[in-house]
Scaffold this motif. Structure first.
Motif, PDB file in Angstrom:
ATOM      1  N   ASN A   1       7.196  12.052   5.837  1.00 44.89           N
ATOM      2  CA  ASN A   1       8.395  11.556   6.509  1.00 44.89           C
ATOM      3  C   ASN A   1       8.463  10.035   6.581  1.00 44.89           C
ATOM      4  O   ASN A   1       9.542   9.477   6.813  1.00 44.89           O
ATOM      5  CB  ASN A   1       8.487  12.136   7.924  1.00 44.89           C
ATOM      6  CG  ASN A   1       8.891  13.594   7.917  1.00 44.89           C
ATOM      7  OD1 ASN A   1       9.487  14.080   6.962  1.00 44.89           O
ATOM      8  ND2 ASN A   1       8.554  14.320   8.976  1.00 44.89           N
ATOM      9  N   ILE A   2       7.325   9.367   6.418  1.00 39.57           N
ATOM     10  CA  ILE A   2       7.345   7.906   6.486  1.00 39.57           C
ATOM     11  C   ILE A   2       7.185   7.271   5.101  1.00 39.57           C
ATOM     12  O   ILE A   2       6.980   6.062   5.008  1.00 39.57           O
ATOM     13  CB  ILE A   2       6.256   7.355   7.434  1.00 39.57           C
ATOM     14  CG1 ILE A   2       4.851   7.623   6.881  1.00 39.57           C
ATOM     15  CG2 ILE A   2       6.408   7.915   8.836  1.00 39.57           C
ATOM     16  CD1 ILE A   2       3.767   6.878   7.608  1.00 39.57           C
ATOM     17  N   VAL A   3       7.289   8.072   4.037  1.00 36.05           N
ATOM     18  CA  VAL A   3       7.182   7.519   2.680  1.00 36.05           C
ATOM     19  C   VAL A   3       8.206   6.406   2.427  1.00 36.05           C
ATOM     20  O   VAL A   3       7.861   5.350   1.874  1.00 36.05           O
ATOM     21  CB  VAL A   3       7.300   8.641   1.625  1.00 36.05           C
ATOM     22  CG1 VAL A   3       7.571   8.064   0.243  1.00 36.05           C
ATOM     23  CG2 VAL A   3       6.027   9.454   1.588  1.00 36.05           C
TER      24      VAL A   3
ATOM     25  N   ILE B   1       9.523   4.316   4.522  1.00 37.86           N
ATOM     26  CA  ILE B   1       9.075   3.142   5.268  1.00 37.86           C
ATOM     27  C   ILE B   1       7.847   2.530   4.593  1.00 37.86           C
ATOM     28  O   ILE B   1       7.720   1.303   4.482  1.00 37.86           O
ATOM     29  CB  ILE B   1       8.772   3.522   6.721  1.00 37.86           C
ATOM     30  CG1 ILE B   1      10.036   4.046   7.391  1.00 37.86           C
ATOM     31  CG2 ILE B   1       8.212   2.345   7.504  1.00 37.86           C
ATOM     32  CD1 ILE B   1       9.808   4.703   8.727  1.00 37.86           C
ATOM     33  N   TYR B   2       6.955   3.401   4.116  1.00 35.89           N
ATOM     34  CA  TYR B   2       5.745   2.931   3.447  1.00 35.89           C
ATOM     35  C   TYR B   2       6.106   2.119   2.202  1.00 35.89           C
ATOM     36  O   TYR B   2       5.564   1.025   1.969  1.00 35.89           O
ATOM     37  CB  TYR B   2       4.880   4.131   3.070  1.00 35.89           C
ATOM     38  CG  TYR B   2       3.411   3.833   2.971  1.00 35.89           C
ATOM     39  CD1 TYR B   2       2.572   4.000   4.061  1.00 35.89           C
ATOM     40  CD2 TYR B   2       2.848   3.385   1.774  1.00 35.89           C
ATOM     41  CE1 TYR B   2       1.214   3.733   3.977  1.00 35.89           C
ATOM     42  CE2 TYR B   2       1.495   3.118   1.681  1.00 35.89           C
ATOM     43  CZ  TYR B   2       0.690   3.294   2.780  1.00 35.89           C
ATOM     44  OH  TYR B   2      -0.650   3.011   2.688  1.00 35.89           O
ATOM     45  N   LEU B   3       7.022   2.649   1.397  1.00 33.89           N
ATOM     46  CA  LEU B   3       7.426   1.949   0.182  1.00 33.89           C
ATOM     47  C   LEU B   3       8.165   0.645   0.501  1.00 33.89           C
ATOM     48  O   LEU B   3       8.021  -0.350  -0.216  1.00 33.89           O
ATOM     49  CB  LEU B   3       8.295   2.856  -0.683  1.00 33.89           C
ATOM     50  CG  LEU B   3       7.584   4.078  -1.282  1.00 33.89           C
ATOM     51  CD1 LEU B   3       8.560   4.905  -2.103  1.00 33.89           C
ATOM     52  CD2 LEU B   3       6.401   3.650  -2.137  1.00 33.89           C
ATOM     53  N   THR B   4       8.953   0.664   1.572  1.00 35.13           N
ATOM     54  CA  THR B   4       9.643  -0.562   1.983  1.00 35.13           C
ATOM     55  C   THR B   4       8.641  -1.640   2.383  1.00 35.13           C
ATOM     56  O   THR B   4       8.815  -2.821   2.059  1.00 35.13           O
ATOM     57  CB  THR B   4      10.596  -0.271   3.148  1.00 35.13           C
ATOM     58  OG1 THR B   4      11.549   0.719   2.745  1.00 35.13           O
ATOM     59  CG2 THR B   4      11.333  -1.521   3.582  1.00 35.13           C
ATOM     60  N   GLU B   5       7.588  -1.244   3.074  1.00 35.44           N
ATOM     61  CA  GLU B   5       6.540  -2.196   3.454  1.00 35.44           C
ATOM     62  C   GLU B   5       5.811  -2.731   2.215  1.00 35.44           C
ATOM     63  O   GLU B   5       5.459  -3.911   2.156  1.00 35.44           O
ATOM     64  CB  GLU B   5       5.536  -1.527   4.395  1.00 35.44           C
ATOM     65  CG  GLU B   5       6.067  -1.235   5.785  1.00 35.44           C
ATOM     66  CD  GLU B   5       6.350  -2.500   6.578  1.00 35.44           C
ATOM     67  OE1 GLU B   5       5.700  -3.534   6.306  1.00 35.44           O
ATOM     68  OE2 GLU B   5       7.213  -2.457   7.466  1.00 35.44           O
ATOM     69  N   ILE B   6       5.604  -1.874   1.213  1.00 37.32           N
ATOM     70  CA  ILE B   6       4.950  -2.324  -0.015  1.00 37.32           C
ATOM     71  C   ILE B   6       5.820  -3.331  -0.749  1.00 37.32           C
ATOM     72  O   ILE B   6       5.332  -4.344  -1.279  1.00 37.32           O
ATOM     73  CB  ILE B   6       4.617  -1.122  -0.921  1.00 37.32           C
ATOM     74  CG1 ILE B   6       3.537  -0.251  -0.263  1.00 37.32           C
ATOM     75  CG2 ILE B   6       4.154  -1.584  -2.297  1.00 37.32           C
ATOM     76  CD1 ILE B   6       3.205   1.004  -1.034  1.00 37.32           C
TER      77      ILE B   6
END
Length: 286
Positions: A203-205, A207-212
């Protein structure tokens, strides 16, 4: 439905989604283009830094330019376009290496913080302190105390951005953990390990990619800035920051030689952000 049919259907859906908006189209094909440029400097462009002209040349469209040297040559007779290609590949390589280290180490630390709760306050306190230390200060200190090379510089840049990356992901994990549907799974007796891996992380993928993506933009700017200022400069492995530093001597006669590395970095960041926005930005706004 056979496995091959499911694969074909999945590819068609992915292709359809890829062309669903302009941001994805420009970002995806732009990233393919810059990847091709970064990987084909030798076998396609045959780029090299050997002196190829005895004198300083302006760009090809100037009256005294040479069509064989699009951006001209520098005082050493090196082709500036070849320098740009080689420097771009080197900058991308260093940036991706630093981003990979941050993401890999950040994932391990986030796992530990999630399952070992008593270390969480201490780690978060250290991270809040480290987030206020700029990468430039760390590189200056390391260059004074240790060897001034590219490995140490990437290490300092990675350590500078790791706390912010880890802290932001951890906050998202905790926010997801406190949601109602996770509470229901916990009451049903599902283990924390299963909840984290099967429900929270998927569910946070986005957000994770945005942070990367944000991390990538910050790191490539930091690497370029550090080498432009003269840190970890290695003439055998030139990058865009070093190129800008060397081309400032001919900015009066060939300003594109100085601006082209900055344009390359800016275009790369814009394309990556466009692709990320096309994937997740529009969905978040709807």
């Amino acid at each position: 439905m056979s496995r091959l049919a499911r694969l074909i259907k999945g590819l068609k859906l992915s292709f359809s989604r890829l062309h669903s908006n302009l941001y994805l189209i420009v970002g995806f094909y732009g990233i393919l283009a810059i990847t091709f440029v970064a990987l084909s400097t030798q076998w396609f462009f045959h780029a090299h830094l050997n002196p190829s002209y005895p004198a300083l040349l302006p760009p090809a469209w100037w009256s005294s330019g040479d069509i064989n040297h699009i951006l001209g040559t520098n005082a050493k007779g090196q082709d500036i376009f070849n320098y740009l290609l080689i420097g771009y590949r080197s900058t991308m390589s260093m940036t991706l290496k630093a981003v990979f280290y941050v993401v890999a180490i950040g994932g391990v630390i986030n796992y530990l913080m999630f399952f070992i709760s008593f270390i969480r306050p201490f780690v978060l306190f250290v991270f809040k302190f480290c987030m206020v230390v700029p990468p430039l200060l760390g590189v200056i200190v390391v260059s004074l105390l240790l060897k001034d090379d590219i490995t140490n510089m990437l290490l300092v840049i990675g350590l500078s951005y790791s706390p912010r990356f880890i802290y932001n992901i951890h906050q998202r994990v905790i926010n997801e953990w406190n949601k109602t549907y996770i509470t229901a799974y916990r009451l049903d007796g599902l283990s924390s390990f299963s909840i984290l891996n099967h429900y929270i992380l998927p569910n946070i993928v986005p957000i994770y990619l945005t942070e990367i993506v944000s991390l990538f933009g910050s790191v490539i700017l930091s690497v370029t800035t550090m080498t432009f200022l003269g840190f970890a400069n290695d003439v055998s492995r030139p990058d865009l920051g070093m190129m800008m530093f060397q081309m400032k001597d001919i900015i009066a006669s060939n300003y594109l030689a100085f601006l082209s590395p900055g344009i390359a970095v800016s275009a790369t960041i814009i394309l990556v952000y466009l692709f990320n926005f096309g994937l997740y930005g529009r969905r978040a706004g709807t």
